[in-house]
Design an enzyme around this catalytic site. Structure first.
Site, PDB file in Angstrom:
ATOM      1  N   HIS A   8       1.128  -1.297  -0.115  1.00  0.00           N
ATOM      2  CA  HIS A   8       0.150   0.153   0.057  1.00  0.00           C
ATOM      3  C   HIS A   8       0.798   1.382   0.177  1.00  0.00           C
ATOM      4  CE1 HIS A   8       0.868  -0.162   4.252  1.00  0.00           C
ATOM      5  NE2 HIS A   8       0.427   1.070   4.401  1.00  0.00           N
ATOM      6  N   GLY A  10       3.673   1.681  -1.966  1.00  0.00           N
ATOM      7  CA  GLY A  10       4.097   1.833  -3.149  1.00  0.00           C
ATOM      8  C   GLY A  10       3.545   2.482  -4.137  1.00  0.00           C
ATOM      9  N   GLY A  13       0.122   0.538  -5.336  1.00  0.00           N
ATOM     10  CA  GLY A  13      -0.743   0.074  -3.940  1.00  0.00           C
ATOM     11  C   GLY A  13      -1.546   1.558  -3.264  1.00  0.00           C
ATOM     12  N   SER A 105       4.169  -6.065 -17.983  1.00  0.00           N
ATOM     13  CA  SER A 105       4.200  -6.407 -19.438  1.00  0.00           C
ATOM     14  C   SER A 105       5.520  -7.022 -19.933  1.00  0.00           C
ATOM     15  CB  SER A 105       4.055  -5.034 -20.250  1.00  0.00           C
ATOM     16  OG  SER A 105       5.157  -4.307 -20.074  1.00  0.00           O
ATOM     17  N   TYR A 133      12.823 -11.102 -13.027  1.00  0.00           N
ATOM     18  CA  TYR A 133      11.693 -10.521 -12.745  1.00  0.00           C
ATOM     19  C   TYR A 133      10.387 -11.151 -13.401  1.00  0.00           C
ATOM     20  CZ  TYR A 133       8.359  -6.569 -11.845  1.00  0.00           C
ATOM     21  OH  TYR A 133       7.256  -5.793 -11.682  1.00  0.00           O
ATOM     22  N   ASN A 162       4.104   0.292 -18.846  1.00  0.00           N
ATOM     23  CA  ASN A 162       4.950   1.053 -18.074  1.00  0.00           C
ATOM     24  C   ASN A 162       4.163   2.009 -17.379  1.00  0.00           C
ATOM     25  OD1 ASN A 162       7.635  -0.122 -18.993  1.00  0.00           O
ATOM     26  ND2 ASN A 162       6.638   0.675 -20.869  1.00  0.00           N
ATOM     27  N   LEU A 163       4.265   1.942 -15.935  1.00  0.00           N
ATOM     28  CA  LEU A 163       3.425   2.850 -15.136  1.00  0.00           C
ATOM     29  C   LEU A 163       4.296   4.054 -14.351  1.00  0.00           C
ATOM     30  CD1 LEU A 163       1.638   0.501 -12.866  1.00  0.00           C
ATOM     31  CD2 LEU A 163       0.830   1.607 -15.110  1.00  0.00           C
ATOM     32  N   TRP A 199      20.039   7.280 -21.964  1.00  0.00           N
ATOM     33  CA  TRP A 199      20.539   6.018 -22.025  1.00  0.00           C
ATOM     34  C   TRP A 199      19.850   5.297 -23.377  1.00  0.00           C
ATOM     35  CZ3 TRP A 199      22.011   1.759 -18.214  1.00  0.00           C
ATOM     36  CH2 TRP A 199      22.809   2.388 -17.370  1.00  0.00           C
ATOM     37  N   ASP A 275      19.372  -0.821 -25.271  1.00  0.00           N
ATOM     38  CA  ASP A 275      17.970  -0.148 -25.529  1.00  0.00           C
ATOM     39  C   ASP A 275      16.999  -1.108 -24.890  1.00  0.00           C
ATOM     40  OD1 ASP A 275      18.494   2.213 -27.003  1.00  0.00           O
ATOM     41  OD2 ASP A 275      18.656   1.046 -28.773  1.00  0.00           O
TER      42      ASP A 275
END
Length: 318
Positions: A8, A10, A13, A105, A133, A162-163, A199, A275
């Site tokens: 919660h 994060g 969360g 994703s 991961y 991607n958040l 990058w 990349d």
């Protein structure tokens, strides 16, 4: 209704907590790391049994960008496997019938056909930089599927693109691309730096979703009627993609970020750096068929996130 939100504090969360708090009849159940060690199976089982919750949102995870995934692969696979296994199994033993697991994703193959459909899972080789991961997140999906099949519970999974947004991690090395760029451009603006180095080549395509949209989608998916959910998802698949269905190049993102932050120097790309995956665009047709679409544009989302960053620099995660 008592709802436990794991993770919660994060980014995701906390957004889910904000979303649920606005609803009538919801009693949120949370626990800090000092109160509950999610890596401790017996502690998790005891907590879920004692709390007698009706639903669980599994938003707790160890997350990071390319650098973090490359540097700490053992931590990423171990901690994520343990967290999801402990909570999913603990929820089942405590009699929790509804659970939502939040994945990523990156579960899809590196060269998956774009946009990526839910059915692309396990059809090819994963991106090497975050494979540990991704393997953990795939295991979480399969845990939900397996408990559904064997025990008849209703455990669902959502795979966000991607958040970014409020409460993101702005660490200069271990953060994802948007908070990393935002901090870099902000510091460059303050220092009147002539350029900011990004990058990679700037050519990879990425899709981005504001965390408030993600939380809204999560609550929506959790509460879709079971028969409707099963009709829209594919046989033997418990997960649904969550995204905008739109992407942009990293170069476009960087230039938009410079404008939002107010950096007037030059944006330079370091092609000697990795990349990652060439393109990651989600097929969100399943979610649209259920009746949900995103509402926050990338530029508006970046602007509101930067405004939040400026107000919370002393307490921001870094």
């Amino acid at each position: 209704m008592r709802i436990f939100v794991a993770g919660h504090r994060g980014m995701v969360g906390s957004a889910i907590c904000r979303q649920l708090s606005a609803q009538d009849g919801v009693e949120l159940v949370t626990a800090t790391r000092s109160e509950l060690d999610l890596l401790n199976q017996s502690a998790v089982e005891a907590f879920l049994t004692e709390q007698k919750v009706d639903q669980v949102y599994l938003a707790a995870a160890k997350v990071g960008g390319i650098h973090a995934n490359n540097t700490y692969p053992a931590e990423f696979i171990y901690e994520n496997l343990m967290i999801e296994a402990n909570i999913i199994h603990g929820a089942f033993k405590a009699g929790v019938k509804k659970l939502l697991f939040l994945g990523s994703s990156c579960i899809y193959p590196k060269m998956a056909e774009q946009p990526m459909k839910e059915s692309a899972l396990l059809t090819g080789v994963l991106e090497a930089t975050n494979e540990p991961y991704a393997i953990a997140k795939i295991a979480g999906i399969k845990l939900c599927e397996s408990y559904n099949r064997q025990y008849g519970v209703d455990y669902r999974s959502v795979m966000p693109t991607n958040l970014y947004g409020e409460n993101d991690n702005f660490h200069p090395e271990n953060s994802h691309v948007i908070p990393a760029l935002m901090r870099r451009f902000h510091e460059a603006k303050l220092a009147n730096a002539p350029e900011v180095v990004v990058w990679g080549s700037g050519k990879p395509m990425r899709e981005f979703l504001h965390v408030d949209d993600m939380s809204a989608a999560s609550v929506f998916v959790m509460n879709v009627a079971e028969e409707t959910y099963q009709r829209c998802t594919q046989p033997m698949l418990s997960h649904i993609n969550v995204g905008t269905g739109l992407d942009c190049t990293i170069a476009e993102l960087a230039n938009t970020m410079a404008e939002v932050v107010g950096f007037e120097g030059k944006v330079v790309f370091d092609a000697t750096k990795p990349d990652g995956t060439p393109r990651k665009l989600m097929d969100v047709s399943t979610l649209k068929a259920l009746g949900w679409e995103y509402s926050i544009s990338l530029r508006d989302g970046l602007a509101s996130t930067y405004e939040w960053f400026l107000k919370n620099q002393t307490t921001v995660r870094n």
